[in-house]
Design a protein around this motif. Structure first.
Motif, PDB file in Angstrom:
ATOM      1  N   ARG A 151       0.923  -1.182   0.027  1.00  0.00           N
ATOM      2  CA  ARG A 151      -0.164  -0.050   0.085  1.00  0.00           C
ATOM      3  C   ARG A 151       0.782   1.246  -0.089  1.00  0.00           C
ATOM      4  NH1 ARG A 151      -4.275  -1.406   4.560  1.00  0.00           N
ATOM      5  NH2 ARG A 151      -5.350  -2.979   3.554  1.00  0.00           N
ATOM      6  N   THR A 153       3.932   1.560  -1.006  1.00  0.00           N
ATOM      7  CA  THR A 153       4.463   1.890  -2.485  1.00  0.00           C
ATOM      8  C   THR A 153       3.570   2.207  -3.555  1.00  0.00           C
ATOM      9  OG1 THR A 153       5.859  -0.160  -1.647  1.00  0.00           O
ATOM     10  CG2 THR A 153       6.116   0.468  -4.120  1.00  0.00           C
ATOM     11  N   GLN A 154       2.397   1.632  -3.544  1.00  0.00           N
ATOM     12  CA  GLN A 154       1.556   2.162  -4.454  1.00  0.00           C
ATOM     13  C   GLN A 154       1.079   3.514  -4.174  1.00  0.00           C
ATOM     14  OE1 GLN A 154      -1.696  -1.090  -3.652  1.00  0.00           O
ATOM     15  NE2 GLN A 154      -1.127  -1.825  -5.669  1.00  0.00           N
ATOM     16  N   THR A 155       1.276   3.912  -3.042  1.00  0.00           N
ATOM     17  CA  THR A 155       0.888   5.515  -2.747  1.00  0.00           C
ATOM     18  C   THR A 155       2.075   6.272  -3.240  1.00  0.00           C
ATOM     19  OG1 THR A 155      -0.294   5.219  -0.426  1.00  0.00           O
ATOM     20  CG2 THR A 155       0.611   7.214  -0.738  1.00  0.00           C
ATOM     21  N   ARG A 156       3.174   5.888  -3.072  1.00  0.00           N
ATOM     22  CA  ARG A 156       4.416   6.586  -3.800  1.00  0.00           C
ATOM     23  C   ARG A 156       4.194   6.679  -5.253  1.00  0.00           C
ATOM     24  NH1 ARG A 156      10.285   5.088  -2.517  1.00  0.00           N
ATOM     25  NH2 ARG A 156      10.684   6.764  -3.611  1.00  0.00           N
ATOM     26  N   VAL A 157       3.915   5.719  -5.786  1.00  0.00           N
ATOM     27  CA  VAL A 157       3.595   5.633  -7.479  1.00  0.00           C
ATOM     28  C   VAL A 157       2.664   6.546  -7.646  1.00  0.00           C
ATOM     29  CG1 VAL A 157       3.087   4.496  -9.401  1.00  0.00           C
ATOM     30  CG2 VAL A 157       4.141   3.158  -7.758  1.00  0.00           C
ATOM     31  N   ARG A 158       1.597   6.715  -7.053  1.00  0.00           N
ATOM     32  CA  ARG A 158       0.500   7.716  -7.110  1.00  0.00           C
ATOM     33  C   ARG A 158       0.809   9.258  -7.168  1.00  0.00           C
ATOM     34  NH1 ARG A 158      -2.561  10.356  -4.131  1.00  0.00           N
ATOM     35  NH2 ARG A 158      -2.506   8.692  -2.287  1.00  0.00           N
ATOM     36  N   ILE A 160       4.083  10.464  -7.103  1.00  0.00           N
ATOM     37  CA  ILE A 160       5.327  10.703  -8.239  1.00  0.00           C
ATOM     38  C   ILE A 160       4.518  10.941  -9.425  1.00  0.00           C
ATOM     39  CG2 ILE A 160       6.179   8.435  -9.019  1.00  0.00           C
ATOM     40  CD1 ILE A 160       8.907   9.311  -7.959  1.00  0.00           C
ATOM     41  N   ALA A 161       3.360  10.241  -9.798  1.00  0.00           N
ATOM     42  CA  ALA A 161       2.843  10.458 -11.045  1.00  0.00           C
ATOM     43  C   ALA A 161       1.755  11.615 -11.084  1.00  0.00           C
ATOM     44  CB  ALA A 161       2.220   8.942 -11.278  1.00  0.00           C
ATOM     45  N   THR A 162       1.358  12.088  -9.967  1.00  0.00           N
ATOM     46  CA  THR A 162       0.257  12.862 -10.003  1.00  0.00           C
ATOM     47  C   THR A 162       0.733  14.314  -9.165  1.00  0.00           C
ATOM     48  OG1 THR A 162      -0.790  12.180  -8.210  1.00  0.00           O
ATOM     49  CG2 THR A 162      -1.537  11.317 -10.464  1.00  0.00           C
ATOM     50  N   ILE A 203      12.191  11.150  -4.555  1.00  0.00           N
ATOM     51  CA  ILE A 203      10.984  11.772  -5.082  1.00  0.00           C
ATOM     52  C   ILE A 203      11.495  12.004  -6.602  1.00  0.00           C
ATOM     53  CG2 ILE A 203      10.170  12.556  -2.796  1.00  0.00           C
ATOM     54  CD1 ILE A 203      11.010  15.513  -3.884  1.00  0.00           C
TER      55      ILE A 203
END
Lengths: 265, 265
Positions: A151, A153-158, A160-162, A203
């Protein structure tokens, strides 16, 4: 990345030599949740111990794959890409589990850099797999711990993407303060040495950009930094940045995101 | 994001009504690895089934939290940020597990959009927790499946933090081709409808940027696109882009990374 690559293997000893030393920390680790002392000790007896001094870097030199638990200390999990960029995958804090995989196809190798004196327990992949296969409490605790890391790690992807870089930086600082802070005069400090370059490599931005934002925050008076020190004197304000609230207007805010995405091209 | 929010709950039936229909697909799912038929059926009997038509979107309307397995179909896991950007967290393919969490603090809610007719098995959190707590094979299989997803997610963080947009796009296309492709004349196609906006929302860029890169690739002759269609006619060339190899020079390449990071500011 070549601070201290000295013979780490020789520093490994069996857990049997550490019957009591770390027991209190281990009792609180999520993978040992709801476990009896006897049960936990049986699992610990199959681990080896690796001691890393602050500044030491541990990198696998064989094709094995380990499941690890950080008993005490802080580790910076990092990878160097083929074009020389360093990526910080995660900070591992005491009680956290992590994997030390062997070289995966096309993946830059992972290294664990000790930000403080650190003690790591290591189970080789065959040992860990066989423990999981016969121990339902360990397996379900492990599944839960992995869900938690997933969870995050998924938050980090989001993020960094948005998010624009200021919001990403606020979230990175806040994330570490939430997990590893100590009280200082008028605020909270991250409890291990961490610098602007480290945040840049977490980041996905440059040290220059981090420095520029840090200066703005220092001027606004809610952040104090020193050599590898980050102290926040107004958490609420940092939270506002992390939530993307401290902007002139929502319209400007949304526009900044779009600009950031365009600029990435 | 409001295609079809009709009464999904009413479409849920007990797995007991599906004794054979999906058994072959389920036997191959990683969480049922090395499991006897009887054992698997006992776990399946505790699931409910949700059927989603292509284009339907499933979003939790309660505070429960589910553990899910996609039996057939393809799901796009997406979140909408407070400033209106859509983030695609992951594509879930048949055999994959995923979580449908209830609203987490400050996290945009996750929705599962069906890219094709899809069948989902659902275990509520209490049911799944109790299954894990008494079933060592299920727990260890689940831990392994989560490790796999975690690695993929960590790779995505690294790519988005260190790679320029062209390399990120190449990796995103390649990742889906590796997992969900079908042969087409002269190459391979992603086997579900996917468009430029979808890729933009996966890799954190704009549709305009994806379109520009796609045009270049089409001119070079190794990609064909149509309405929600991606077909690759030279996988080796796509792999070169994904590895960051197809550049004028390594120096230019490293410089592009730094420019991209600076531009993010």
């Amino acid at each position: 990345m070549a601070e201290h690559h000295n013979s780490l293997r020789s520093a490994q000893t069996s857990m049997a030599n550490y019957p009591e030393a770390y027991d209190d920390a281990l009792r609180r680790a999520a993978i040992f949740d709801a476990m009896s002392n006897t049960h936990r000790h049986a699992i610990l007896a199959q681990a080896t111990v690796l001691e890393l001094g602050a500044g030491q870097i541990w990198q696998k030199d064989d094709t094995s794959q380990d499941f690890c638990l950080l008993v005490s200390g802080r580790l910076r999990m990092q990878q160097e890409t083929s074009d020389g960029l360093r990526h910080i995958a995660r900070y591992v804090l005491s009680g956290d589990v992590f994997e030390m995989p062997h070289d995966l196809d096309a993946e830059p190798q992972i290294a664990a850099a000790a930000c403080a004196d650190s003690t790591v327990l290591i189970w080789s992949n065959p040992v860990w797999t066989s423990l999981l296969a016969q121990d339902v409490l360990l397996s379900s605790n492990t599944a839960r711990a992995l869900t938690h890391i997933l969870r995050e790690t998924q938050t980090r992807v989001r993020q960094i993407a948005t998010q624009d870089v200021e919001q990403r930086l606020a979230n990175a600082v806040l994330g570490l303060l939430d997990r590893a802070s100590q009280p200082v005069k008028g605020g909270l400090a991250i409890d291990f040495p961490i610098g602007r370059k480290d945040f840049a490599d977490m980041i996905g931005t440059t040290q220059t950009t981090v420095s520029r934002i840090v200066s703005t925050w220092e001027t606004k008076g809610f952040l104090r930094t020193g050599k590898f020190k980050f102290e926040v004197t107004n958490i609420a304000q940092l939270r506002a940045y992390a939530a993307g609230l401290d902007r002139n207007s929502p319209a400007r805010f949304a526009n900044q995101r779009k600009q950031a995405r365009l600029a990435l091209a």
